[in-house]
Write a protein that holds these residues in place. Sequence first.
Motif, PDB file in Angstrom:
ATOM      1  N   GLY A 142       0.812  -1.205   0.000  1.00 46.85           N
ATOM      2  CA  GLY A 142       0.000   0.000   0.000  1.00 46.85           C
ATOM      3  C   GLY A 142       0.849   1.259   0.000  1.00 46.85           C
ATOM      4  O   GLY A 142       0.560   2.229  -0.714  1.00 46.85           O
ATOM      5  N   ILE A 177      -6.670   3.572  -2.471  1.00 48.18           N
ATOM      6  CA  ILE A 177      -5.882   2.631  -1.675  1.00 48.18           C
ATOM      7  C   ILE A 177      -6.732   2.097  -0.524  1.00 48.18           C
ATOM      8  O   ILE A 177      -6.740   0.897  -0.227  1.00 48.18           O
ATOM      9  CB  ILE A 177      -4.588   3.293  -1.155  1.00 48.18           C
ATOM     10  CG1 ILE A 177      -3.604   3.526  -2.307  1.00 48.18           C
ATOM     11  CG2 ILE A 177      -3.926   2.427  -0.072  1.00 48.18           C
ATOM     12  CD1 ILE A 177      -2.370   4.320  -1.919  1.00 48.18           C
ATOM     13  N   TYR A 187      -5.091   0.024   6.327  1.00 52.60           N
ATOM     14  CA  TYR A 187      -4.204   0.894   5.530  1.00 52.60           C
ATOM     15  C   TYR A 187      -3.611   2.063   6.312  1.00 52.60           C
ATOM     16  O   TYR A 187      -3.882   3.206   6.060  1.00 52.60           O
ATOM     17  CB  TYR A 187      -4.887   1.342   4.228  1.00 52.60           C
ATOM     18  CG  TYR A 187      -5.988   2.396   4.263  1.00 52.60           C
ATOM     19  CD1 TYR A 187      -5.827   3.618   3.606  1.00 52.60           C
ATOM     20  CD2 TYR A 187      -7.198   2.154   4.917  1.00 52.60           C
ATOM     21  CE1 TYR A 187      -6.833   4.571   3.591  1.00 52.60           C
ATOM     22  CE2 TYR A 187      -8.205   3.088   4.913  1.00 52.60           C
ATOM     23  CZ  TYR A 187      -8.019   4.302   4.254  1.00 52.60           C
ATOM     24  OH  TYR A 187      -9.016   5.244   4.245  1.00 52.60           O
TER      25      TYR A 187
END
Length: 239
Positions: A142, A177, A187
Motif C-alpha cells: 500500500g 488505496i 491501511y
Amino acid sequence: MTSPFFGEFLGTFVLILLGDGVVAGVLLEKSKAKDSGWIVITAAWAFAVILGVFTAKAFGSADAHLNPAVTLAFAVQSGEYSKIPIYLPAQFLGAFLGAVAVYLHYLPHWKETKDSGKILAVFSTDPAISNPPSNFFSEFLGTFILILGIHSIFSAQIADVTTPMGVFFVGILVWVIGLSMGGTTGYAINPARDLGPRLAHYILPIKNKGNSGWKYAWLPILAPLTGGTAAGIFLKTLL
C-alpha cells in the motif's frame, strides 16, 4: 508563523483530526454518524489528506509530506536526507496532538462505548486477520503504491497538472488505496498516523479503553518505512 516544521506539524494535525475523527464518528456509540460504513471512512480520510496538504503548504512546508514513509522515500530517491530530522518529529507530534483533539471532541462518547476494540480503532490500525507476514506485505504494498502514485501525479509526463489539482488527485489516490487495499490492515501506510494516535490512546484517560495493541504496533511503522524505501530505490533506479 510559517516554517517547514510548523507546516508539517499543523498539516499532520489536521490530517489526524479529520481522519481519526471520522472513525470516531462511525464507531462510537450515540454518534450521529454511527455505522456510516467504510465508504464514509475512506472518503473522509482522502479529504483529510487534501486539507492536511493544503494546510502544510500554507504554513511553510512546500513538500507537505505528512508521512515519514513519504519523507524517507523521496530522500532515498533524491539522496538528500536533510529534511528527515525536521519533518519526522513534526509529523509524529502533529499526529499525537491531532488524536488528543479527537479525544476531546468526542469526550462524552467514550463512556457510552463499551467495546474497547472500537475505541482503539479510532486511534490506530489492526489487521482483520492477524497474519504478520501477510499484514506486513499489505502495508508495504500500500505504501509502495502511495509513493508511486504521488510521483506519477507530479511527474514531468503529467506536466499540465497544477499543484492544487495534483493535491486533489493525491486525495483520490489515498481513497482508492483505502477502498481497494484497506480491508486487510486498515491501511495505515503512515507510521506517524498510527504511532502518534496509538501513543495518545495509551496515555489518555479514555473510558472503557483496553490495551493499546503494542504487540502489533511495530508493523504499521516498519512496513510503511520499508515500502517507502523500496519505492524510493525503485524510482531512483528507473529515472
